[in-house]
Enzyme design. Structure first.
Site, PDB file in Angstrom:
ATOM      1  N   THR A  13      38.216 -14.476 -17.559  1.00  0.00           N
ATOM      2  CA  THR A  13      39.159 -13.358 -17.380  1.00  0.00           C
ATOM      3  C   THR A  13      40.383 -13.771 -16.571  1.00  0.00           C
ATOM      4  OG1 THR A  13      37.299 -11.840 -17.458  1.00  0.00           O
ATOM      5  CG2 THR A  13      39.345 -10.976 -16.573  1.00  0.00           C
ATOM      6  N   LYS A 104      36.600 -15.891  -3.768  1.00  0.00           N
ATOM      7  CA  LYS A 104      36.314 -15.368  -2.423  1.00  0.00           C
ATOM      8  C   LYS A 104      34.940 -15.780  -1.926  1.00  0.00           C
ATOM      9  CE  LYS A 104      35.827 -11.981  -5.692  1.00  0.00           C
ATOM     10  NZ  LYS A 104      36.711 -11.686  -6.831  1.00  0.00           N
ATOM     11  N   GLY A 133      42.807  -8.226  -5.706  1.00  0.00           N
ATOM     12  CA  GLY A 133      43.374  -8.444  -7.039  1.00  0.00           C
ATOM     13  C   GLY A 133      44.873  -8.682  -6.978  1.00  0.00           C
ATOM     14  N   ILE A 135      47.193  -6.990  -5.473  1.00  0.00           N
ATOM     15  CA  ILE A 135      47.880  -6.514  -4.257  1.00  0.00           C
ATOM     16  C   ILE A 135      48.272  -7.709  -3.394  1.00  0.00           C
ATOM     17  CG2 ILE A 135      47.659  -5.060  -2.219  1.00  0.00           C
ATOM     18  CD1 ILE A 135      45.282  -3.658  -3.652  1.00  0.00           C
ATOM     19  N   LYS A 204      35.535 -10.786   1.063  1.00  0.00           N
ATOM     20  CA  LYS A 204      36.966 -10.505   1.205  1.00  0.00           C
ATOM     21  C   LYS A 204      37.324 -10.195   2.655  1.00  0.00           C
ATOM     22  CE  LYS A 204      37.096  -8.955  -3.589  1.00  0.00           C
ATOM     23  NZ  LYS A 204      36.858  -7.812  -4.490  1.00  0.00           N
TER      24      LYS A 204
END
Lengths: 434, 434
Positions: A13, A104, A133, A135, A204
């Site tokens: 992806t 991560k 993602g 941001i 994260k």
């Protein structure tokens, strides 16, 4: 025009997202940077051909072909997981290549080794896509908010968990049912453990804390609870108290120690984090100069994550072109200024709590329970009871004033041991609004 | 340690914010950058002494002392307004100094001249603080979202106007009364024109559009309406329709043309922009790769703005130290790739509308009004009437489907000319949710 050549390892992806973004934005990036960012090679053990649009790109099943190609400047590791991702990153850096990754899990466990290797080889490690993602939160912490001591991090950082909680909130559907639906719709993975048990969120948080505080925070430093024990009745009680239940990553910086915790949290319904629904992420940062800043966007998905990885590629490309590699330290503080964290023990945490006690509706039960709370210095703010039937257990719900986790654990242990309690007490922490 | 020396012109709110931030964060910035950022000189015509904490800083009443000091690397212009700010910036750049500014009014009018001078002198212009106070939105557009075509910008960019609308919404207080309170509390300036008439928001939109699209957008390109004609009754009707009224800056990128408008807007109550209250700002950006991203924080104030100016100082300082000046083009696109905008004419705008018509409650009035709407192809979605008294004018409120601004203007002109209409019709555009 200066050319920067990129190799992608892993055409899943995120790998496809980067490839598509580089292709679609190639001309725009030239107009912005004066650099031609070229996707040279894709390595994936399972891919036998690339879509037509990638006609100029070399496909290989062997990542070594990328490491051994002296024309490749930047390697994007987008396979995820521990191995071979770790070895690939180390090998790429040994070969003098800059690396970008969205991994991560790897960084929160082997970050120290990875960043040491980067420093040794004088290459860059980009990891914007590892948190939030699309941001741009890593860049905000490293650069936009550089003139701040970060005192408070709180955020919704896992879209799957947030999607499930949103569905449970909107439709009153039980957890297991929503999870099944989410899996069928492709919003949750076949093995959803990392997402629903808070582990992905903890990865994260460890990364954000590291760059926010200049401390080597490891996954093991983060205290983690997932959402699988949340029931619709808890969401309904939360609503009555004026709260929404969210899986939050929280870290307060106390100076001498820092909190590091991921758990379901009751967020006041007027708080912006309570309004972030579905698969979206939101990360709130409090700096001593800037006050509160919140960044919101899609926390996963092919193109949003591709946007973040591409931004790292461009950032590194600009540094290569300008001879300014490691202009901004990878972890926001210079390596020699990064310390080891002292984590605030969970039992010292102070916050308000929600408890749902399942007990038989016998005379005196409330007196026994409140007596236990009193003994442990837990002050009750409000109480509700649902059901009134001497034959069936009832739900007794409490909201407390500020209490200490250590005392709460002891009180709950005693309450759960009571004969009249028929199920373990559910405990949800409330967001501290200061 | 490499030293970067800064001169501040203008020791007002923002100037003091930068000075305080540089002092408070000096050690942290050393640990992060390996650079010692030193505040060398403050120039202000009205200041006779600096607070004790700035004991090492030179104070002057003459900005020339900064321009003529060869040890100063970066000049922060923080006086605001057109002149002498413009001349000071030009002079500083002629002397080879990099500049930072929070001056949105100046940049949105004289930006072309300022950025041309920067290119000519090979210096940088930092302007993070010109939009969104402490929110790192300029950096997000230039770097974090670099691999995106920005298709939609919408935001709350003026804290004063948002504070006034929030107070009107929460307490039903009329505009003039809230404004007076806000002035007494220091939340609004003695002359609030720029804030309440949308001009300040237009300055900021022009700057965002310039860097988002790579187009020289000028203040005059932005269509502007303020909030002074909004009445509590409009807020109440908006609420009944499920909306909040916000002063929004909006720009959609249609490719061949771009929208540029600032006006009161009805925002669906579930939209994140509807939840941004008080003096906070929120800016939503839609990129073709990343989707929607929203950045939220304090849009003004000494320290939040100081945080943004300090981030620019650090950014430029890193470039000086690394020999990578103008590593990121000032306006996000290389100067030769910046074009002139084609602005979508307002009469071509299509959106849903809210109208409040004040008319005498005579038989047939509704038929006349709806006849005019029909003639101009304006399709009504819902209607409400408040009041029912043949002697007093009543409010008739309409919400339309998608309609064209040009037709709307004609219809309103005809409606306002009716004998039965006793006050001009109030028109509020609805946020287009696509």
């Amino acid at each position: 025009m200066k050319e920067i050549r990129v190799g992608i390892i892993g055409f899943g992806t995120v790998g496809q997202g980067l490839a598509k973004a580089m292709l679609a934005q190639r001309e725009r990036l030239q107009q912005r940077t004066g650099i031609d960012f070229v996707l040279a090679t894709v390595a994936d053990i399972a891919v036998t051909s690339l879509p037509d649009e990638f006609g100029q790109v070399t496909l290989t099943n062997n990542a070594e072909d990328i490491f051994n190609d002296p024309t490749i400047d930047i390697v994007a590791e987008l396979i995820g997981g521990m191995e071979p991702a770790r070895s690939f990153l180390l090998k790429a850096m040994e070969k003098g290549k800059h690396v970008v990754t969205a991994n991560k899990a790897l960084l929160s466990v082997h970050g120290k080794e990875i960043f040491a290797a980067a420093a040794k080889n004088n290459v860059e490690v980009g990891f914007e896509a590892s948190v939030g993602g699309g941001i741009p939160v890593i860049k905000a912490l490293k650069e936009g908010l550089v003139a701040n001591r970060i005192n408070y991090i709180k955020g919704i950082m896992n879209g799957t968990a947030n999607y499930i909680l949103t569905q449970m909130t909107d439709h009153g559907t039980p957890f297991a049912e929503v999870l099944k639906e989410a899996q069928e719709l492709g919003f949750a993975e076949a093995d959803p453990t990392y997402d629903i048990e808070g582990i992905d969120t903890a990865h994260k948080l460890a990364i954000l804390m590291t760059i926010a505080y200049g401390l080597n925070v490891h996954l093991d430093d983060v205290s983690v609870e997932g959402i699988s024990s949340i029931e619709p009745i808890d969401i309904e009680f939360a609503r009555r108290f004026g709260y929404r239940i969210k899986l939050l990553a929280i870290s307060r910086n106390h100076g001498e120690s820092v909190e590091a915790r991921v758990h379901p949290t009751m967020v006041p319904e007027g708080h912006m984090l309570a309004t972030i629904n579905g698969a979206f992420n939101g990360i709130q940062l409090r700096g001593d100069t800037v006050g509160d800043v919140l960044l919101y966007g899609q926390g996963a998905g092919m193109m949003p994550t591709g946007s973040a990885v591409a931004a790292d590629v461009v950032d590194i490309g600009r540094n290569i072109a300008n001879g300014s590699v490691n202009r901004v330290p990878a972890l926001s503080y210079l390596p020699e200024n990064i310390g080891e964290p002292t984590i605030t023990p969970m039992e010292q945490l102070q916050c308000p709590y929600y408890f749902r006690i399942t007990a038989l509706d016998k005379p005196g039960v409330l007196s026994v329970i409140t007596g236990i709370f009193g003994k442990h210095n837990i002050s009750i703010r409000s109480m509700m009871q649902q059901g009134h039937d001497s034959n069936e257990p009832v739900h007794i719900v409490f909201r407390t004033h500020l209490a200490q986790e250590g005392s709460v654990e002891k009180a709950i242990g005693e309450i759960n041991a009571l004969d009249i309690c028929t199920a373990p007490t559910v405990k949800i922490r409330l967001l501290i609004s200061e």
